[in-house]
Motif scaffolding. Sequence first.
Motif, PDB file in Angstrom:
ATOM      1  N   MET A 140       1.126  -1.285   0.031  1.00 25.29           N
ATOM      2  CA  MET A 140      -0.041   0.049   0.187  1.00 25.29           C
ATOM      3  C   MET A 140       1.051   0.995  -0.364  1.00 25.29           C
ATOM      4  SD  MET A 140      -3.327   0.911   2.503  1.00 25.29           S
ATOM      5  CE  MET A 140      -4.824   1.926   2.145  1.00 25.29           C
ATOM      6  N   GLU A 141       1.290   1.616  -1.438  1.00 18.75           N
ATOM      7  CA  GLU A 141       2.497   2.760  -1.427  1.00 18.75           C
ATOM      8  C   GLU A 141       1.550   3.367  -3.135  1.00 18.75           C
ATOM      9  OE1 GLU A 141       6.044   0.909  -1.171  1.00 18.75           O
ATOM     10  OE2 GLU A 141       6.939   0.214   0.597  1.00 18.75           O
ATOM     11  N   PHE A 142       2.327   4.578  -2.565  1.00 17.88           N
ATOM     12  CA  PHE A 142       2.545   5.650  -3.436  1.00 17.88           C
ATOM     13  C   PHE A 142       3.582   6.613  -3.742  1.00 17.88           C
ATOM     14  CE2 PHE A 142       0.580   6.992  -0.450  1.00 17.88           C
ATOM     15  CZ  PHE A 142       0.704   8.652   0.239  1.00 17.88           C
ATOM     16  N   GLN A 143       3.728   6.583  -4.907  1.00 17.96           N
ATOM     17  CA  GLN A 143       4.379   8.040  -5.871  1.00 17.96           C
ATOM     18  C   GLN A 143       3.672   9.353  -6.107  1.00 17.96           C
ATOM     19  OE1 GLN A 143       7.692   7.789  -5.911  1.00 17.96           O
ATOM     20  NE2 GLN A 143       7.824   5.597  -5.206  1.00 17.96           N
ATOM     21  N   VAL A 144       4.506  10.311  -5.282  1.00 14.45           N
ATOM     22  CA  VAL A 144       4.624  12.055  -5.863  1.00 14.45           C
ATOM     23  C   VAL A 144       5.494  12.174  -6.176  1.00 14.45           C
ATOM     24  CG1 VAL A 144       4.130  13.796  -4.093  1.00 14.45           C
ATOM     25  CG2 VAL A 144       3.758  11.667  -2.839  1.00 14.45           C
ATOM     26  N   GLN A 145       4.270  12.740  -7.533  1.00 15.36           N
ATOM     27  CA  GLN A 145       5.252  13.434  -8.115  1.00 15.36           C
ATOM     28  C   GLN A 145       5.191  15.191  -7.875  1.00 15.36           C
ATOM     29  OE1 GLN A 145       7.582  12.311 -10.218  1.00 15.36           O
ATOM     30  NE2 GLN A 145       6.750  10.182  -9.914  1.00 15.36           N
ATOM     31  N   SER A 146       5.634  15.594  -8.179  1.00 15.76           N
ATOM     32  CA  SER A 146       6.091  17.070  -7.449  1.00 15.76           C
ATOM     33  C   SER A 146       6.518  17.761  -9.036  1.00 15.76           C
ATOM     34  CB  SER A 146       6.782  17.731  -6.879  1.00 15.76           C
ATOM     35  OG  SER A 146       7.072  19.113  -6.373  1.00 15.76           O
ATOM     36  N   LEU A 147       5.551  18.199  -9.906  1.00 11.81           N
ATOM     37  CA  LEU A 147       6.001  19.490 -11.208  1.00 11.81           C
ATOM     38  C   LEU A 147       6.234  20.576 -10.934  1.00 11.81           C
ATOM     39  CD1 LEU A 147       3.811  17.063 -12.940  1.00 11.81           C
ATOM     40  CD2 LEU A 147       6.267  16.332 -12.424  1.00 11.81           C
ATOM     41  N   PRO A 148       6.312  21.028 -11.796  1.00 16.62           N
ATOM     42  CA  PRO A 148       6.512  22.557 -11.894  1.00 16.62           C
ATOM     43  C   PRO A 148       5.255  22.647 -12.535  1.00 16.62           C
ATOM     44  CG  PRO A 148       8.242  22.052 -13.622  1.00 16.62           C
ATOM     45  CD  PRO A 148       7.731  20.931 -12.287  1.00 16.62           C
ATOM     46  N   PRO A 149       4.650  24.263 -11.855  1.00 22.50           N
ATOM     47  CA  PRO A 149       3.250  24.486 -12.055  1.00 22.50           C
ATOM     48  C   PRO A 149       2.889  23.975 -13.054  1.00 22.50           C
ATOM     49  CG  PRO A 149       4.075  26.197 -10.250  1.00 22.50           C
ATOM     50  CD  PRO A 149       5.464  24.788 -10.527  1.00 22.50           C
ATOM     51  N   ASP A 150       3.503  25.052 -13.778  1.00 22.27           N
ATOM     52  CA  ASP A 150       3.077  25.049 -15.607  1.00 22.27           C
ATOM     53  C   ASP A 150       2.634  24.027 -16.603  1.00 22.27           C
ATOM     54  OD1 ASP A 150       5.995  24.517 -15.897  1.00 22.27           O
ATOM     55  OD2 ASP A 150       5.653  25.127 -17.148  1.00 22.27           O
ATOM     56  N   GLN A 151       4.052  22.517 -16.122  1.00 20.21           N
ATOM     57  CA  GLN A 151       4.287  20.776 -15.949  1.00 20.21           C
ATOM     58  C   GLN A 151       2.829  20.394 -15.386  1.00 20.21           C
ATOM     59  OE1 GLN A 151       7.416  18.539 -15.792  1.00 20.21           O
ATOM     60  NE2 GLN A 151       8.975  21.040 -16.688  1.00 20.21           N
ATOM     61  N   PHE A 152       2.443  20.842 -14.533  1.00 27.23           N
ATOM     62  CA  PHE A 152       1.648  20.077 -13.521  1.00 27.23           C
ATOM     63  C   PHE A 152       0.106  20.274 -14.482  1.00 27.23           C
ATOM     64  CE2 PHE A 152      -2.290  20.203 -11.293  1.00 27.23           C
ATOM     65  CZ  PHE A 152      -2.438  19.546 -10.237  1.00 27.23           C
ATOM     66  N   ALA A 153      -0.308  21.380 -15.098  1.00 24.72           N
ATOM     67  CA  ALA A 153      -1.420  22.247 -15.911  1.00 24.72           C
ATOM     68  C   ALA A 153      -0.949  21.292 -16.862  1.00 24.72           C
ATOM     69  CB  ALA A 153      -1.474  23.698 -15.854  1.00 24.72           C
ATOM     70  N   MET A 154      -0.533  21.082 -17.665  1.00 24.32           N
ATOM     71  CA  MET A 154       0.044  20.344 -19.081  1.00 24.32           C
ATOM     72  C   MET A 154      -0.582  18.408 -18.985  1.00 24.32           C
ATOM     73  SD  MET A 154       3.325  22.034 -21.156  1.00 24.32           S
ATOM     74  CE  MET A 154       3.012  20.264 -21.887  1.00 24.32           C
ATOM     75  N   TRP A 155      -0.437  17.998 -17.494  1.00 28.48           N
ATOM     76  CA  TRP A 155      -0.608  17.070 -17.139  1.00 28.48           C
ATOM     77  C   TRP A 155      -2.188  16.985 -16.720  1.00 28.48           C
ATOM     78  CZ3 TRP A 155      -2.582  15.362 -12.312  1.00 28.48           C
ATOM     79  CH2 TRP A 155      -3.094  13.796 -11.900  1.00 28.48           C
ATOM     80  N   ALA A 156      -2.866  17.496 -16.013  1.00 30.35           N
ATOM     81  CA  ALA A 156      -4.027  18.136 -15.887  1.00 30.35           C
ATOM     82  C   ALA A 156      -5.150  17.846 -16.525  1.00 30.35           C
ATOM     83  CB  ALA A 156      -4.466  18.872 -15.088  1.00 30.35           C
ATOM     84  N   GLN A 157      -4.465  18.242 -17.943  1.00 32.09           N
ATOM     85  CA  GLN A 157      -5.167  18.643 -19.508  1.00 32.09           C
ATOM     86  C   GLN A 157      -5.162  17.329 -19.854  1.00 32.09           C
ATOM     87  OE1 GLN A 157      -7.043  20.861 -20.425  1.00 32.09           O
ATOM     88  NE2 GLN A 157      -7.795  20.072 -22.125  1.00 32.09           N
ATOM     89  N   GLY A 158      -3.698  16.873 -19.631  1.00 35.46           N
ATOM     90  CA  GLY A 158      -3.544  15.909 -20.443  1.00 35.46           C
ATOM     91  C   GLY A 158      -4.246  14.064 -20.231  1.00 35.46           C
ATOM     92  N   ALA A 159      -4.622  14.586 -18.788  1.00 34.24           N
ATOM     93  CA  ALA A 159      -4.825  13.682 -17.779  1.00 34.24           C
ATOM     94  C   ALA A 159      -7.037  13.388 -18.207  1.00 34.24           C
ATOM     95  CB  ALA A 159      -5.033  13.381 -16.313  1.00 34.24           C
ATOM     96  N   ARG A 160      -7.199  14.373 -18.737  1.00 36.19           N
ATOM     97  CA  ARG A 160      -8.634  14.238 -19.033  1.00 36.19           C
ATOM     98  C   ARG A 160      -9.372  13.639 -19.775  1.00 36.19           C
ATOM     99  NH1 ARG A 160      -7.701  19.677 -17.781  1.00 36.19           N
ATOM    100  NH2 ARG A 160      -8.436  20.636 -15.955  1.00 36.19           N
ATOM    101  N   GLY A 161      -7.894  13.447 -21.358  1.00 38.41           N
ATOM    102  CA  GLY A 161      -8.010  13.176 -22.515  1.00 38.41           C
ATOM    103  C   GLY A 161      -7.832  11.248 -22.372  1.00 38.41           C
ATOM    104  N   GLN A 162      -7.521  10.824 -21.210  1.00 38.61           N
ATOM    105  CA  GLN A 162      -6.991   9.556 -21.063  1.00 38.61           C
ATOM    106  C   GLN A 162      -7.755   8.568 -20.413  1.00 38.61           C
ATOM    107  OE1 GLN A 162      -3.111   9.265 -20.684  1.00 38.61           O
ATOM    108  NE2 GLN A 162      -2.664  10.222 -18.632  1.00 38.61           N
ATOM    109  N   GLY A 163      -6.922   7.572 -20.102  1.00 39.02           N
ATOM    110  CA  GLY A 163      -8.228   6.786 -18.781  1.00 39.02           C
ATOM    111  C   GLY A 163      -9.777   6.521 -19.300  1.00 39.02           C
ATOM    112  N   GLY A 164     -10.362   5.432 -18.354  1.00 37.08           N
ATOM    113  CA  GLY A 164     -11.581   5.556 -18.173  1.00 37.08           C
ATOM    114  C   GLY A 164     -12.570   6.437 -17.465  1.00 37.08           C
TER     115      GLY A 164
END
Length: 293
Positions: free
Chosen positions: A210-234
Amino acid sequence: MQRIGLAAAAAVLTAGCNRGIFDPIGPVASAEKQILINSTAIMLAIIIPTMIATVAFAWWFRRGNRKATYLPDWEYSGAVEMVVWGIPILTVMLLGGIAWIGSHDLDPGRPLKSNVPPLKVEVVSLDWKWLFIYPDQGIATVNQLVIPAGTPVSYRLTSATVWNTFWVPQMGSMIYTMPRMTTRLNLQADRQGSFKGLSGHFSGDGFPGMEFQVQSLPPDQFAMWAQGARGQGGALDGRSYAELSKPSSYVKPITYGTVAPGLYDAIVANRAPMLHLPQATTPDPPSAVPAAG
């Protein structure tokens, strides 16, 4: 040459060591580290002199030392009583003051001071995995927490099964997750990187995974990740949540591009499997209606 070899071997062995709370990445963990250092220093102010005095008394009052004065009728010394009672009282007062101030300054539910609006994350502990919901972004992840560096993160936490604890040692403040209840936590990562998160409360067979990884990104990269996450996965709706909530361990990170509205609140209320995402569906054929007689 032998000394150089030993030093090099020690450097290699310690290079990959994770210092945990001694390598804080945010204001909360840094403050907790300082409290730990201050508390240890205060306690050493008693421990070290006591250890030295024990050895010194044993050596001075040894049988062979004729210079040691023997006082068979000695009963009371104001100076000794002052030292014996005064130093412990001062120590307790100092330790109590540190705990009092720290417990208020580092209240888990107290928002962190920042000019940047906090990121909201809803955390659910499952058997045996972690679910992270981003309500403002409309996405969710499993066993992977992505946050922007330098931005406070406001957590709401609950458990869908048994009691557990959410803990990222380098960020500080372990806190419980409990079924049918919500706890709050505010943390921040001041630098980029990947950090380990885990459960600090035994919860059954799958607890080691029961472990997880914390990814700390620059704010602009986090925004890009969140935007990309909306288009992938179920979609994380009632059906997929019911499947996710089945006991499993060592689960690889999962990303959900959409999340059923109010899912977290439904989990707290113990009615999550009844939820479903609004979606276009093919209408059922009209049922036959008996003709009026």
